[in-house]
Design a protein around this motif. Structure first.
Motif, PDB file in Angstrom:
ATOM      1  N   GLU A 141      -1.794  -7.788  -8.859  1.00 12.38           N
ATOM      2  CA  GLU A 141      -1.961  -7.638 -10.455  1.00 12.38           C
ATOM      3  C   GLU A 141      -1.659  -9.079 -11.100  1.00 12.38           C
ATOM      4  O   GLU A 141      -0.452  -9.833 -10.485  1.00 12.38           O
ATOM      5  CB  GLU A 141      -1.134  -6.541 -11.101  1.00 12.38           C
ATOM      6  CG  GLU A 141      -1.761  -5.245 -10.594  1.00 12.38           C
ATOM      7  CD  GLU A 141      -0.730  -4.058 -11.400  1.00 12.38           C
ATOM      8  OE1 GLU A 141      -1.524  -3.002 -11.307  1.00 12.38           O
ATOM      9  OE2 GLU A 141      -0.062  -4.359 -12.109  1.00 12.38           O
ATOM     10  N   ASN A 154       0.916  -1.164   0.019  1.00 11.71           N
ATOM     11  CA  ASN A 154       0.099  -0.005   0.058  1.00 11.71           C
ATOM     12  C   ASN A 154       0.762   1.194  -0.159  1.00 11.71           C
ATOM     13  O   ASN A 154       0.470   2.251  -0.494  1.00 11.71           O
ATOM     14  CB  ASN A 154      -0.823  -0.355   1.159  1.00 11.71           C
ATOM     15  CG  ASN A 154      -2.142  -1.142   0.933  1.00 11.71           C
ATOM     16  OD1 ASN A 154      -2.395  -1.369  -0.003  1.00 11.71           O
ATOM     17  ND2 ASN A 154      -2.610  -1.434   2.226  1.00 11.71           N
ATOM     18  N   ILE A 202      -2.386  -4.776  -2.868  1.00  8.70           N
ATOM     19  CA  ILE A 202      -2.977  -5.283  -4.031  1.00  8.70           C
ATOM     20  C   ILE A 202      -2.269  -6.332  -4.798  1.00  8.70           C
ATOM     21  O   ILE A 202      -1.147  -6.478  -5.055  1.00  8.70           O
ATOM     22  CB  ILE A 202      -2.996  -3.781  -4.889  1.00  8.70           C
ATOM     23  CG1 ILE A 202      -3.793  -2.487  -4.512  1.00  8.70           C
ATOM     24  CG2 ILE A 202      -3.298  -4.098  -6.519  1.00  8.70           C
ATOM     25  CD1 ILE A 202      -5.297  -3.215  -4.522  1.00  8.70           C
ATOM     26  N   ILE A 205      -6.666  -7.158 -12.310  1.00  4.29           N
ATOM     27  CA  ILE A 205      -6.287  -6.179 -11.043  1.00  4.29           C
ATOM     28  C   ILE A 205      -7.036  -6.750  -9.924  1.00  4.29           C
ATOM     29  O   ILE A 205      -8.222  -6.937  -9.961  1.00  4.29           O
ATOM     30  CB  ILE A 205      -6.672  -4.802 -10.995  1.00  4.29           C
ATOM     31  CG1 ILE A 205      -5.809  -4.170 -12.192  1.00  4.29           C
ATOM     32  CG2 ILE A 205      -6.264  -3.942  -9.625  1.00  4.29           C
ATOM     33  CD1 ILE A 205      -6.462  -2.835 -12.615  1.00  4.29           C
ATOM     34  N   TRP A 223      -8.363  -6.606  -5.891  1.00  6.77           N
ATOM     35  CA  TRP A 223      -8.430  -5.923  -4.606  1.00  6.77           C
ATOM     36  C   TRP A 223      -8.818  -7.017  -3.052  1.00  6.77           C
ATOM     37  O   TRP A 223      -9.795  -7.921  -3.610  1.00  6.77           O
ATOM     38  CB  TRP A 223      -9.337  -5.012  -4.618  1.00  6.77           C
ATOM     39  CG  TRP A 223      -9.571  -3.893  -3.323  1.00  6.77           C
ATOM     40  CD1 TRP A 223      -9.648  -3.892  -2.273  1.00  6.77           C
ATOM     41  CD2 TRP A 223      -9.130  -2.562  -3.753  1.00  6.77           C
ATOM     42  NE1 TRP A 223      -9.630  -2.858  -1.527  1.00  6.77           N
ATOM     43  CE2 TRP A 223      -9.171  -1.984  -2.429  1.00  6.77           C
ATOM     44  CE3 TRP A 223      -8.698  -1.827  -5.065  1.00  6.77           C
ATOM     45  CZ2 TRP A 223      -8.923  -0.365  -2.269  1.00  6.77           C
ATOM     46  CZ3 TRP A 223      -8.450  -0.446  -4.759  1.00  6.77           C
ATOM     47  CH2 TRP A 223      -8.555   0.377  -3.469  1.00  6.77           C
ATOM     48  N   TYR A 239      -8.787   0.837 -11.251  1.00  5.42           N
ATOM     49  CA  TYR A 239      -8.559   0.917  -9.847  1.00  5.42           C
ATOM     50  C   TYR A 239      -9.795   1.609  -9.226  1.00  5.42           C
ATOM     51  O   TYR A 239     -10.008   1.204  -8.217  1.00  5.42           O
ATOM     52  CB  TYR A 239      -7.210   1.426  -9.745  1.00  5.42           C
ATOM     53  CG  TYR A 239      -6.139   0.716  -9.598  1.00  5.42           C
ATOM     54  CD1 TYR A 239      -5.572  -0.040  -8.354  1.00  5.42           C
ATOM     55  CD2 TYR A 239      -5.366  -0.069 -10.857  1.00  5.42           C
ATOM     56  CE1 TYR A 239      -4.405  -0.670  -8.287  1.00  5.42           C
ATOM     57  CE2 TYR A 239      -4.244  -0.797 -10.502  1.00  5.42           C
ATOM     58  CZ  TYR A 239      -3.938  -1.108  -9.478  1.00  5.42           C
ATOM     59  OH  TYR A 239      -2.844  -2.062  -9.206  1.00  5.42           O
TER      60      TYR A 239
END
Length: 281
Positions: free
Chosen positions: A247, A174, A245, A266, A268, A227
């Motif tokens: 990817e 983060n 996160i 992506i 989360w 995002y």
């Protein structure tokens, strides 16, 4: 002998203001033909007008003064043309980025009526053994860093005759987003034993529940919109949990050089209660 002009007349003749002419004199870019030793008044000759006109046009194209000086003083036509061509290429790249940003802003202000909703799904990513590279990076370097690291992983696995058993991915702390510097890990899943070499190590990518969406194209092409849509969805459904996160590079530079074909998934991190249908939009 060419006629002489006072700095004011030379300024009117060339459309270079007096402040600029004085600056160009100080740095040796365009020196007057004569400077009065008592008054300091500068005088230029008419045969300096073409040089001034060239300087003005290069400045209009945002060429740095140092490069302009090299261009107008070099006696090698090939070197001069190479400098000019290089600057034009940079201008074209800047123009392409500007056009892309303008198109993106236009779509934000006036979304296309037929725009499809962003597809979002839930998935449990299982713990996965992988080859990995970890480093602390600046966010401005993230795109080049992940491509280089992923290429290095593919090369090492190929050298050890190991076939990846899934697409490469990355885990971004983060801090990389909130402070523009943080830890990043790029990984390539593989089940076969790997001999760690250089900065490549082995890693078990942790299991995690994710809300996922897919971004089409390179990361420079509005990946922030993907995002944003993902964050809105996770927040609206009160699913967000602390965690980095993810990817996944489903199609990237290793698969094709056609950037419009790239696909980045992506992820989360969420707490999935199973009460919300998946996929969701």
């Amino acid at each position: 002998m060419p006629s002489a002009l006072a700095i004011g007349d030379f300024s009117r003749a060339t459309h270079l203001n007096i402040k600029a002419l004085r600056h160009y004199h100080r740095i040796g870019l365009l020196e007057p033909a004569e400077v009065d030793p008592f008054t300091g008044h500068r005088r230029y000759t008419t045969d300096q007008i073409p040089t001034a006109q060239v300087i003005r046009r290069f400045r209009a194209l945002d060429m740095p003064l140092e490069e302009i000086h090299t261009v107008i003083t070099t006696t090698d036509p090939a070197a001069r043309n190479e400098l000019i061509a290089g600057h034009l290429q940079r201008l074209e790249a800047t123009l392409a980025r500007t056009q892309q940003a303008a198109a993106s802003l236009r779509d934000l202000l006036q979304p296309p009526a037929d725009a499809a909703p962003v597809a979002i799904e839930h998935r449990r990513a299982l713990a996965t053994p992988a080859a990995a590279i970890t480093d602390v990076i600046d966010v401005i370097d993230a795109d080049a860093w992940y491509q280089g690291a992923l290429g290095e992983l593919h090369a090492l696995l190929a050298a050890q005759k190991i076939t990846p058993n899934g697409p490469g991915g990355a885990i971004y702390a983060n801090d990389l987003f909130s402070h523009e510097r943080g830890q990043a890990t790029v990984f390539l899943p593989c089940d076969s034993p790997l001999r760690a070499t250089g900065r490549v190590t082995t890693l078990v990518v942790p299991e995690v529940e994710l809300a996922l969406t897919v971004h089409a194209g390179p990361h420079t092409a509005d990946i922030d919109l993907a995002y944003g849509s993902l964050a809105t969805y996770v927040t609206d459904h009160a699913l967000a949990v602390d965690g980095p996160i993810r990817e996944y590079y489903l199609i990237g530079p290793h698969e094709t050089s056609q950037e419009d074909q790239w696909r980045t998934e992506i992820g989360w991190p969420i707490f999935d209660t199973g009460s919300i249908p998946s996929p969701a939009c």
